[in-house]
Design a protein around this motif. Structure first.
Motif, PDB file in Angstrom:
ATOM      1  N   ARG A  51     -11.644 -15.003  15.142  1.00 43.62           N
ATOM      2  CA  ARG A  51     -10.201 -14.762  15.237  1.00 43.62           C
ATOM      3  C   ARG A  51      -9.875 -13.279  15.142  1.00 43.62           C
ATOM      4  NH1 ARG A  51      -5.656 -14.394  11.894  1.00 43.62           N
ATOM      5  NH2 ARG A  51      -6.870 -14.539   9.973  1.00 43.62           N
ATOM      6  N   HIS A  52     -10.537 -12.587  14.221  1.00 43.17           N
ATOM      7  CA  HIS A  52     -10.252 -11.167  14.041  1.00 43.17           C
ATOM      8  C   HIS A  52     -10.791 -10.315  15.189  1.00 43.17           C
ATOM      9  CE1 HIS A  52      -8.411 -11.752  10.224  1.00 43.17           C
ATOM     10  NE2 HIS A  52      -9.502 -12.178   9.617  1.00 43.17           N
ATOM     11  N   LEU A  53     -11.766 -10.820  15.922  1.00 46.95           N
ATOM     12  CA  LEU A  53     -12.246 -10.094  17.099  1.00 46.95           C
ATOM     13  C   LEU A  53     -11.308 -10.304  18.288  1.00 46.95           C
ATOM     14  CD1 LEU A  53     -16.082 -10.778  16.869  1.00 46.95           C
ATOM     15  CD2 LEU A  53     -14.943  -8.572  16.568  1.00 46.95           C
ATOM     16  N   ARG A  54     -10.785 -11.511  18.427  1.00 45.01           N
ATOM     17  CA  ARG A  54      -9.893 -11.803  19.548  1.00 45.01           C
ATOM     18  C   ARG A  54      -8.523 -11.163  19.362  1.00 45.01           C
ATOM     19  NH1 ARG A  54     -11.955 -17.109  18.973  1.00 45.01           N
ATOM     20  NH2 ARG A  54     -10.051 -17.635  17.839  1.00 45.01           N
ATOM     21  N   SER A  55      -7.999 -11.244  18.127  1.00 44.63           N
ATOM     22  CA  SER A  55      -6.647 -10.737  17.866  1.00 44.63           C
ATOM     23  C   SER A  55      -6.643  -9.944  16.552  1.00 44.63           C
ATOM     24  CB  SER A  55      -5.652 -11.902  17.775  1.00 44.63           C
ATOM     25  OG  SER A  55      -5.674 -12.683  18.946  1.00 44.63           O
TER      26      SER A  55
ATOM     27  N   PHE B 278     -10.937  -5.176  13.297  1.00 44.71           N
ATOM     28  CA  PHE B 278     -11.858  -5.416  14.410  1.00 44.71           C
ATOM     29  C   PHE B 278     -13.257  -4.898  14.077  1.00 44.71           C
ATOM     30  CE2 PHE B 278     -14.063  -3.987  18.236  1.00 44.71           C
ATOM     31  CZ  PHE B 278     -14.039  -5.134  19.020  1.00 44.71           C
ATOM     32  N   LYS B 279     -13.332  -3.696  13.532  1.00 40.41           N
ATOM     33  CA  LYS B 279     -14.630  -3.110  13.241  1.00 40.41           C
ATOM     34  C   LYS B 279     -15.361  -3.898  12.159  1.00 40.41           C
ATOM     35  CE  LYS B 279     -16.813   1.389  12.571  1.00 40.41           C
ATOM     36  NZ  LYS B 279     -16.564   2.839  12.446  1.00 40.41           N
TER      37      LYS B 279
ATOM     38  N   ARG C 138     -17.812   1.688  19.811  1.00 37.32           N
ATOM     39  CA  ARG C 138     -18.310   1.333  21.136  1.00 37.32           C
ATOM     40  C   ARG C 138     -19.822   1.112  21.103  1.00 37.32           C
ATOM     41  NH1 ARG C 138     -16.246   1.801  26.257  1.00 37.32           N
ATOM     42  NH2 ARG C 138     -17.785   1.898  27.942  1.00 37.32           N
ATOM     43  N   GLU C 139     -20.524   1.976  20.404  1.00 38.97           N
ATOM     44  CA  GLU C 139     -21.973   1.825  20.294  1.00 38.97           C
ATOM     45  C   GLU C 139     -22.337   0.522  19.607  1.00 38.97           C
ATOM     46  OE1 GLU C 139     -25.731   4.641  18.980  1.00 38.97           O
ATOM     47  OE2 GLU C 139     -23.883   4.732  17.823  1.00 38.97           O
ATOM     48  N   LEU C 140     -21.553   0.150  18.577  1.00 38.57           N
ATOM     49  CA  LEU C 140     -21.820  -1.099  17.860  1.00 38.57           C
ATOM     50  C   LEU C 140     -21.502  -2.313  18.733  1.00 38.57           C
ATOM     51  CD1 LEU C 140     -22.714  -2.484  15.287  1.00 38.57           C
ATOM     52  CD2 LEU C 140     -20.393  -2.221  14.384  1.00 38.57           C
ATOM     53  N   VAL C 141     -20.449  -2.237  19.545  1.00 35.78           N
ATOM     54  CA  VAL C 141     -20.134  -3.324  20.468  1.00 35.78           C
ATOM     55  C   VAL C 141     -21.317  -3.594  21.391  1.00 35.78           C
ATOM     56  CG1 VAL C 141     -18.713  -4.003  22.434  1.00 35.78           C
ATOM     57  CG2 VAL C 141     -17.626  -3.017  20.416  1.00 35.78           C
TER      58      VAL C 141
ATOM     59  N   GLY D 133     -15.084  -2.926   5.232  1.00 36.91           N
ATOM     60  CA  GLY D 133     -16.132  -3.554   4.443  1.00 36.91           C
ATOM     61  C   GLY D 133     -15.750  -4.936   3.949  1.00 36.91           C
ATOM     62  N   THR D 134     -14.442  -5.149   3.707  1.00 38.48           N
ATOM     63  CA  THR D 134     -13.989  -6.448   3.222  1.00 38.48           C
ATOM     64  C   THR D 134     -14.158  -7.518   4.293  1.00 38.48           C
ATOM     65  OG1 THR D 134     -12.367  -5.302   1.830  1.00 38.48           O
ATOM     66  CG2 THR D 134     -12.076  -7.662   2.139  1.00 38.48           C
TER      67      THR D 134
END
Length: 543
Positions: free
Chosen positions: A249-253, A260-261, A304-307, A230-231
C-alpha cells in the motif's frame, strides 16, 4: 600452540578466518566472529593468548570452553552462545550490551523471520520462573515504569521461553509495544539496538506479532513522526500477510517520499525471504517500473538505485512485462545517475587502501595478523546499494577497535574530496561518518552544514549525520545553522533548505535540546513541517 603470548608470538600467528584469493564471503556468523576476534586481539595484550582467554571465560561459569572453542567461535565455524558474548564483554571491559546487541541486530537482519528462536541463543529459565518474570516486566512496561535496554531485552527474550503467557493479556502487550516503539524512534547506539531487537521479537512472535504490526501501522500513519523511513522499513521484521499488505500500500500510494523509501527498503528482506506471493511480486515490479519510467516521479539518486536493486531481486518469471522492458533500458542507459562512484573493481581497491590506512593508525596491531574482513566491511559500508547493508557493516566497524582509525581515515578522504568538488563521493563519506564519526569528525560535518559553498545536497546529508555522529554541538552552532537555512528557505535561493532544517531539528531532538526545540516550534518564519517536527520531539517522552 597459543597465539599472542607475552613477548614474541609463539607458534602460528593469528590469521584471518578465510582466504580465497580476492574473494571473501561474509556470512552472518563470520561477521560476528570477526568482531569477537578483533576485539580480543586489539584488547589487553594478555588476552591475545587463546589459552589464557579460554581459561578466563571458564571462570565465568561457561562450561567446556577450550582454546579450540574460542578458535571456532572467532573463525565463524560454530555459533557463539549469548553467555559467551557476554563473557567477551566482561573480560574485554566493554560496556554491557555493546557486543550482544550488535550480534542480535546483525544476525537478525541476515536471517529469515523466526517465530520460535532468537538470533543469539539464550539459556532460558524454567517456564514458571519465565512466566513470573515476564509478568513483572510486562506490568512495569505497561504501567510506565522505567525500563532500560537490558529490561526490554529480557522481557522480549522471555516471551520465546513462555509464549503461551502472551494469551489473554493483549491490552498490556499493546501498551508495552506502543511504548517500546516510541523509544526505538528516539534512542541511538546500544540503547537503540536493544530496543530495535526487542520490537522485532514482538513482530516475529507467534502471538504478539499481530499486535506489533498494528502498533507499527498506527505509528506510520502519524505524519509528524521522525525516523519515518526506518519505521516503515520495520515491516520487514514480520512475515504476516498484514505487514506485506501495508508495504504494498505504501509503495502504491505513499504519503510522502520517506514512506515510499521505507517501504522500498522493507522489500529487500521481504522478497529475499518469500514474504510476498507471486501475484504481489508481479504487482510490485509493475509499481516500481512505473516509478523508474515516470519522468515526473523524480526519485533521488539513492532511491532510484534501490528501486533498480529491488526490481532485480524479483525472479524474472514474476516480473511484469513493463518491468522487464524498464530493466533492459536501465542496463543500456549510461546516463543514469549512480549514487556511489566507481566500478566494483575500483571500489574494492579504494576500500583496501582505506583499510590499510586505518590499520596503520592502530596503536595495538597484533603480530602477524592480516585483516581480510575489514576491507570487505568498508566496501559494504561505502558502496552497497542497500542502506541497511551499509548500516550494519558500519555498525560492526563501530563496535570494533577500528572505529576511530577508520573515521579518521574517512575524514582525511572527505577533506581531499571536498577540495576536488566531487559531490557524490562527499555524500557517500558523510553517510558513513554518520555512524562511524566521533567529536573530531562532527566538527568537520558542522562546518559543511553552514558552509555557503556547499550544495543543499551536501548540507542535507551533513545535517542528517549530526543526528547520529559522536560528540555534541554547542547552542551557538545550532542557532547559526538554523538561521542560515531558514533565511535561505525564505529567500527561495535554492531548493532543499526546508529538508536541511528538518534534518537539523531531528539532530537537535536527538541531542535533547528542548530549549532550541521550543524556539523552533514558536518561530512562524520556519516551514510548517519543521515546526511540527519540533512539536513531536517535545511531546515524545525520553526513556
Amino acid at each position: 600452540m597459543a597465539e599472542g603470548a607475552e613477548g614474541r608470538t609463539r607458534g602460528r600467528p593469528p590469521a584471518s578466518p578465510s582466504r580465497a584469493g580476492d574473494s571473501l564471503t561474509l556470512t552472518p556468523r563470520l561477521r560476528c566472529a570477526w568482531l569477537l576476534r578483533v576485539c580480543r586481539l586489539h584488547g589487553q595484550r594478555r588476552w591475545r593468548n587463546q589459552t589464557a582467554f579460554a581459561q578466563a571465560l571458564s571462570t565465568l561459569r561457561l562450561q567446556g570452553v577450550h582454546p579450540a572453542t574460542v578458535s571456532r567461535w572467532e573463525r565463524g565455524l560454530s555459533a557463539v552462545p549469548y553467555d559467551a558474548v557476554r563473557g567477551y564483554e566482561l573480560l574485554l571491559e566493554r560496556p554491557n550490551g555493546s557486543l550482544t546487541s550488535v550480534f542480535d541486530t546483525v544476525l537478525r537482519y541476515y536471517a529469515p523471520v523466526s517465530r520460535t528462536a532468537l538470533p543469539l541463543s539464550r539459556l532460558h529459565p524454567d517456564e514458571r520462573t519465565a512466566w513470573q518474570r515476564t509478568e513483572e516486566l510486562l506490568r512495569g512496561a505497561a504501567g510506565g515504569e522505567t525500563l532500560d535496554g537490558d529490561a526490554w531485552d529480557e522481557l522480549t527474550a522471555l516471551t520465546f521461553s513462555a509464549p503461551r503467557f502472551s494469551y489473554g493479556t493483549s491490552d498490556l502487550w499493546q501498551s508495552a509495544a506502543q511504548r517500546l516503539l516510541g523509544e526505538v524512534l528516539i534512542t541511538d547506539g546500544v540503547n537503540w539496538m536493544q530496543r530495535f531487537e526487542a520490537f522485532n521479537r514482538m513482530l516475529a512472535h507467534p502471538v504478539l506479532g499481530a499486535e506489533a504490526v498494528e502498533v507499527l501501522r498506527a505509528v506510520v500513519a502519524d505524519r509528524s513522526v521522525q525516523s519515518l523511513i526506518g519505521t516503515v522499513c520495520m515491516y520487514d521484521g514480520s512475515d504476516r500477510a498484514a505487514a506485506g499488505l501495508q508495504v504494498m500500500r505504501h509503495l502504491r500510494s505513499p504519503a510522502d517520499d520517506r514512506v515510499f523509501k521505507g517501504a522500498l527498503m522493507a522489500c529487500v528482506r521481504k522478497i529475499h525471504y518469500g514474504h510476498f506471493n507471486g501475484a504481489q511480486l508481479t504487482a510490485l515490479s509493475a509499481t516500481l517500473a512505473g516509478v523508474l519510467a515516470d519522468p515526473g516521479a523524480g526519485p533521488d539518486a539513492e532511491t532510484r538505485e534501490l528501486v533498480v536493486s529491488v526490481l532485480r531481486q524479483i525472479p524474472a518469471p514474476r516480473r511484469h512485462r513493463h518491468a522487464v522492458h524498464v530493466l533492459a533500458e536501465e542496463q543500456q542507459d549510461k546516463a543514469l545517475p549512480t549514487l556511489r562512484p566507481g566500478s566494483r573493481g575500483t571500489a574494492r581497491l579504494l576500500s583496501r587502501r582505506l583499510a590499510q590506512e586505518a590499520c596503520a593508525r592502530m596503536d595495538t596491531p597484533p603480530d602477524g595478523y592480516h585483516d581480510l574482513i575489514l576491507p570487505a566491511l568498508i566496501e559494504e559500508a561505502l558502496f552497497h546499494p542497500v542502506f541497511d547493508v551499509r548500516l550494519y557493516a558500519a555498525t560492526l566497524i563501530h563496535a570494533s577497535p577500528y572505529r576511530a582509525p577508520v573515521a579518521a581515515t574517512l575524514l582525511k578522504e572527505l577533506s581531499a574530496t571536498w577540495l576536488r568538488g566531487d559531490e557524490l563521493w562527499v555524500t557517500t563519506l558523510l553517510q558513513a561518518l554518520r555512524k562511524l564519526g566521533g567529536p573530531t569528525e562532527r566538527s568537520a560535518v558542522e562546518a559543511l552544514v553552514v558552509d555557503p559553498r556547499a550544495s543543499t545536497t551536501i548540507t542535507d546529508v551533513a545535517a542528517h549525520a549530526l543526528g547520529h555522529i559522536g560528540g555534541t554541538s554547542p547552542a551557538a552552532f545550532w542557532a547559526r545553522a538554523l538561521g542560515r537555512h531558514r533565511t535561505a528557505w525564505r529567500q527561495g535561493s535554492r531548493p532543499g533548505h526546508a529538508s536541511v532544517l528538518d534534518r537539523l531539528v531531528y539532530a537537535i531532538g536527538r541531542a535533547g535540546e528542548s530549549g532550541i526545540l521550543h524556539t523552533v516550534r514558536k518561530d512562524t518564519a520556519m516551514p510548517a513541517a519543521v515546526r511540527v517536527s519540533a512539536r513531536w520531539w517535545l511531546r515524545t517522552p525520553r526513556p
